[in-house]
Design an enzyme around this catalytic site. Structure first.
Site, PDB file in Angstrom:
ATOM      1  N   LYS A 118       0.772  -1.183   0.128  1.00  0.00           N
ATOM      2  CA  LYS A 118       0.055   0.136  -0.151  1.00  0.00           C
ATOM      3  C   LYS A 118       0.958   1.271  -0.018  1.00  0.00           C
ATOM      4  O   LYS A 118       1.666   1.629   1.008  1.00  0.00           O
ATOM      5  CB  LYS A 118      -0.886   0.023   1.273  1.00  0.00           C
ATOM      6  CG  LYS A 118      -2.112   1.267   1.078  1.00  0.00           C
ATOM      7  CD  LYS A 118      -2.539   1.524   2.450  1.00  0.00           C
ATOM      8  CE  LYS A 118      -1.844   2.778   3.114  1.00  0.00           C
ATOM      9  NZ  LYS A 118      -1.741   4.081   2.354  1.00  0.00           N
ATOM     10  N   GLU A 194      10.063   0.709  10.577  1.00  0.00           N
ATOM     11  CA  GLU A 194      11.016   1.951  10.326  1.00  0.00           C
ATOM     12  C   GLU A 194      10.368   3.212  10.750  1.00  0.00           C
ATOM     13  O   GLU A 194       9.242   3.682   9.938  1.00  0.00           O
ATOM     14  CB  GLU A 194      11.530   1.809   8.990  1.00  0.00           C
ATOM     15  CG  GLU A 194      12.150   0.554   8.417  1.00  0.00           C
ATOM     16  CD  GLU A 194      13.796   0.517   8.823  1.00  0.00           C
ATOM     17  OE1 GLU A 194      13.987   1.486   9.231  1.00  0.00           O
ATOM     18  OE2 GLU A 194      14.333  -0.490   8.505  1.00  0.00           O
ATOM     19  N   CYS A 228      13.622  10.771   6.527  1.00  0.00           N
ATOM     20  CA  CYS A 228      13.686  10.324   7.776  1.00  0.00           C
ATOM     21  C   CYS A 228      14.915  10.318   8.727  1.00  0.00           C
ATOM     22  O   CYS A 228      14.907  10.470   9.837  1.00  0.00           O
ATOM     23  CB  CYS A 228      13.291   8.711   7.778  1.00  0.00           C
ATOM     24  SG  CYS A 228      14.186   7.693   6.714  1.00  0.00           S
ATOM     25  N   GLU A 325      10.017  15.699  15.896  1.00  0.00           N
ATOM     26  CA  GLU A 325      10.487  15.635  14.381  1.00  0.00           C
ATOM     27  C   GLU A 325       9.536  16.617  13.642  1.00  0.00           C
ATOM     28  O   GLU A 325       8.295  16.641  13.694  1.00  0.00           O
ATOM     29  CB  GLU A 325      10.160  14.304  14.044  1.00  0.00           C
ATOM     30  CG  GLU A 325      10.630  13.997  12.578  1.00  0.00           C
ATOM     31  CD  GLU A 325      10.184  12.563  12.101  1.00  0.00           C
ATOM     32  OE1 GLU A 325       8.969  12.016  12.457  1.00  0.00           O
ATOM     33  OE2 GLU A 325      10.726  12.082  11.200  1.00  0.00           O
TER      34      GLU A 325
HETATM   35  P1  TAP Z   1       2.308   7.959   8.465  1.00  0.00           P
HETATM   36  O1  TAP Z   1       1.129   8.838   8.861  1.00  0.00           O
HETATM   37  O2  TAP Z   1       2.410   6.855   9.662  1.00  0.00           O
HETATM   38  O3  TAP Z   1       1.863   7.018   7.207  1.00  0.00           O
HETATM   39  C1  TAP Z   1       2.724   5.929   6.727  1.00  0.00           C
HETATM   40  C2  TAP Z   1       1.816   4.948   6.071  1.00  0.00           C
HETATM   41  O4  TAP Z   1       1.088   4.311   6.966  1.00  0.00           O
HETATM   42  C3  TAP Z   1       0.688   5.595   4.978  1.00  0.00           C
HETATM   43  O5  TAP Z   1       0.679   4.708   3.704  1.00  0.00           O
HETATM   44  C4  TAP Z   1      -0.440   5.915   5.618  1.00  0.00           C
HETATM   45  O6  TAP Z   1      -1.686   5.786   4.881  1.00  0.00           O
HETATM   46  C5  TAP Z   1      -0.511   4.545   6.354  1.00  0.00           C
HETATM   47  N1  TAP Z   1      -1.441   4.243   7.519  1.00  0.00           N
HETATM   48  C6  TAP Z   1      -1.939   5.102   8.303  1.00  0.00           C
HETATM   49  N2  TAP Z   1      -2.830   4.710   9.117  1.00  0.00           N
HETATM   50  C7  TAP Z   1      -2.696   3.434   9.175  1.00  0.00           C
HETATM   51  C8  TAP Z   1      -3.528   2.403   9.858  1.00  0.00           C
HETATM   52  N3  TAP Z   1      -4.161   2.623  10.865  1.00  0.00           N
HETATM   53  N4  TAP Z   1      -2.933   0.993   9.638  1.00  0.00           N
HETATM   54  C9  TAP Z   1      -2.019   0.900   8.602  1.00  0.00           C
HETATM   55  N5  TAP Z   1      -1.476   1.798   7.741  1.00  0.00           N
HETATM   56  C10 TAP Z   1      -1.730   3.087   8.174  1.00  0.00           C
HETATM   57  O7  TAP Z   1       3.547   8.557   8.128  1.00  0.00           O
HETATM   58  P2  TAP Z   1       3.744   9.777   6.964  1.00  0.00           P
HETATM   59  O8  TAP Z   1       3.356  11.037   7.489  1.00  0.00           O
HETATM   60  O9  TAP Z   1       3.327   9.255   5.836  1.00  0.00           O
HETATM   61  O10 TAP Z   1       5.297   9.735   6.851  1.00  0.00           O
HETATM   62  C11 TAP Z   1       6.105  10.587   7.664  1.00  0.00           C
HETATM   63  C12 TAP Z   1       6.755   9.678   8.892  1.00  0.00           C
HETATM   64  O11 TAP Z   1       7.416   8.527   8.140  1.00  0.00           O
HETATM   65  C13 TAP Z   1       7.971  10.459   9.512  1.00  0.00           C
HETATM   66  O12 TAP Z   1       7.789  10.070  11.036  1.00  0.00           O
HETATM   67  C14 TAP Z   1       9.171   9.829   8.966  1.00  0.00           C
HETATM   68  O13 TAP Z   1      10.179   9.832   9.996  1.00  0.00           O
HETATM   69  C15 TAP Z   1       8.705   8.431   9.039  1.00  0.00           C
HETATM   70  N6  TAP Z   1       9.603   7.750   8.181  1.00  0.00           N
HETATM   71  C16 TAP Z   1      10.424   6.877   8.552  1.00  0.00           C
HETATM   72  C17 TAP Z   1      11.398   6.236   7.585  1.00  0.00           C
HETATM   73  C18 TAP Z   1      12.304   5.303   8.092  1.00  0.00           C
HETATM   74  S1  TAP Z   1      13.431   4.329   6.972  1.00  0.00           S
HETATM   75  N7  TAP Z   1      12.464   4.926   9.504  1.00  0.00           N
HETATM   76  C19 TAP Z   1      11.561   6.625   6.341  1.00  0.00           C
HETATM   77  C20 TAP Z   1      10.616   7.355   5.770  1.00  0.00           C
HETATM   78  C21 TAP Z   1       9.629   8.001   6.783  1.00  0.00           C
HETATM   79  P3  TAP Z   1      -2.049   7.117   4.342  1.00  0.00           P
HETATM   80  O14 TAP Z   1      -1.804   7.022   2.896  1.00  0.00           O
HETATM   81  O15 TAP Z   1      -3.658   7.114   4.690  1.00  0.00           O
HETATM   82  O16 TAP Z   1      -1.337   8.068   4.927  1.00  0.00           O
END
Ligand code: TAP
Length: 417
Positions: A118, A194, A228, A325
């Protein structure tokens, strides 16, 4: 023969991605706001490398033999086998849409599994193009499945699904915790997480200052801060603090902010409106708590989701911007003279040290509670080097040989002969 076919299909996919790299980079740039040059080199370039790298692992997954009952002569043979898990789900965020897909999917497929992925709702396009390329590469039907949709519906269903035996997640710590709970309650799925980061970058006064300024900029502003491992907090030794800040601000003033498809642009728009609004609010909190806003701090006065590269100094440990963050182009600087507070964070994704004294660098790297330590460099990830966090930045590794184990189960066989 099966493994050789797998390697061949994998390599063909990497070749196809490379042949379509300009198209993929254009889609990625439009979809995510990454500047085209970076999208081509990093978002797409590293994705191609990742598939090439894991193609080489397809026929090298093996167990070992283990001597048992050694106290007396015996007729036992014990060995381990590494087996695919079966149906794996992958849920990824929006900051590097294709690269996050590649890091997880390549290891998952090389280990012999099928995948349901997804993408983030706001950046599904390169994942869909990727699906097209897997068909062209002749992956058997049903092996790679891209399922766009919302996290609360599709992501949640994948976490709950009784036929999914592994879930690989990259995203926020908050959602990671929720997913871990759902995976436990549904069928005790294997999980790797992650998550977020607030990575410290420590710059000592005996560093190569030119390099420290250059890499310090890149540690925060790379991919407009939507990275990240972005340095979430810079600790600068007192005697070079003012010079460092002055030089960073001069460099920011030279940055070209604009259309991400323009090859000369340095800094594109943030990914989406809600994220831009969060960054505005984040900086307002910093000002309210009396951190010193040296540069930026607001939306750029032009159409689109552009945010000024920003610098705060005099940031104290208790402040919101020292703890949370931002995931945006915001440099948070604290001065130090002695004693370091780099581990005073619940995160542990990455960290960095700049000094010419290698003994000091290695000593500090031992003390840092982070899954990645960069010494006199930053953002240097590689397909062969394992990547993943400590503490509330999650567990499990992407990339390198270690990533394969996230998508394998180990069976131990004992024979008495
Ligand atoms: P999230 O809001 O956590 O979303 C990540 C993914 O999870 C999206 O595809 C989201 O869907 C999905 N999601 C949301 N609610 C869910 C649920 N209840 N069950 C399963 N999946 C669900 O993060 P974001 O805002 O997209 O990304 C930013 C964060 O990612 C930051 O904290 C960043 O540090 C972290 N990040 C970490 C890394 C590594 S390698 N550690 C790399 C990149 C980013 P939607 O499409 O609906 O949002």
């Amino acid at each position: 023969l099966f493994l050789i076919v797998c390697m061949f299909v994998f390599s063909r996919l990497a070749d196809l991605m490379e042949q379509h790299q300009e198209e993929l980079a254009t889609i990625e740039s439009i979809d995510s706001g990454a500047v085209y040059t970076l999208a081509l080199k990093t978002h797409i370039g590293m994705s191609v490398q990742t598939f090439r790298y894991f193609a080489g692992w397809c026929d090298k997954i093996q167990g070992c033999t283990i001597p048992i009952n050694q106290a007396r002569p015996n007729r036992n043979l014990t060995f381990t086998k590494k087996e695919p898990i079966g149906v794996c789900a992958i849920v990824i965020p929006w900051n590097y849409p294709l690269m996050m897909l590649a890091w997880k999917t390549a290891a998952c497929l090389a280990a012999g599994n099928t995948v349901v992925l997804k993408p983030a709702q706001v950046t599904p396009l390169t994942a869909l193009k990727f699906a097209e390329l897997t068909a062209l590469a002749k992956f058997p039907k049903g092996v790679v499945n891209i399922l766009p949709g919302s996290g609360s519906l599709v992501g949640q269903r994948l976490s709950d699904h009784p036929d999914v035996r592994k879930l690989g997640f990259t995203g926020s710590t908050e959602i990671g915790k929720q997913i871990m709970k759902s995976c436990a309650v549904s069928n005790v799925k294997k999980v790797s997480l992650e998550l977020g980061g607030k990575s410290p970058l420590i710059i000592f006064n005996d560093c190569d200052l030119d390099k420290a300024v250059r890499m310090g900029m890149s540690s925060v502003f790379f991919n407009k801060g939507e990275n990240c491992i972005a340095a979430g907090r810079l600790f600068i030794e007192e005697s070079i603090h003012d010079t460092f800040v002055e030089r960073v601000v001069n460099e920011i003033k030279k940055m070209k902010i604009g259309d991400p498809l323009d090859r000369s642009t340095d800094h594109g728009p943030q990914n989406h409106k809600a994220h831009l609004d969060k960054l505005v609010e984040y900086c307002e909190k910093g000002v309210k708590e009396r951190a010193n806003l040296v540069f930026g701090g607001k939306q750029v006065n032009r159409p689109g989701f552009f945010f000024e590269p920003t610098v705060f100094t005099d940031v104290q440990d208790h402040m919101y911007i020292a703890i949370e963050e931002s995931f945006g182009p915001i440099m948070i600087i604290s001065k130090f003279s002695n004693g370091l507070r780099a581990n005073a964070t619940e995160y542990g994704l990455a960290s960095g040290v700049f000094t010419r004294d290698i003994s000091k660098a290695l000593y500090v790297s031992e003390k840092l509670q982070a899954g990645t330590v960069f010494i006199n460099t930053y953002n240097k990830t590689d397909v062969a080097a394992p990547f993943g966090g400590f503490k509330q930045s999650g567990f499990g590794k992407d990339l390198g040989q270690e990533a394969l184990n996230e998508y394998l189960k180990i069976k131990c066989v004992t024979v008495e002969y």
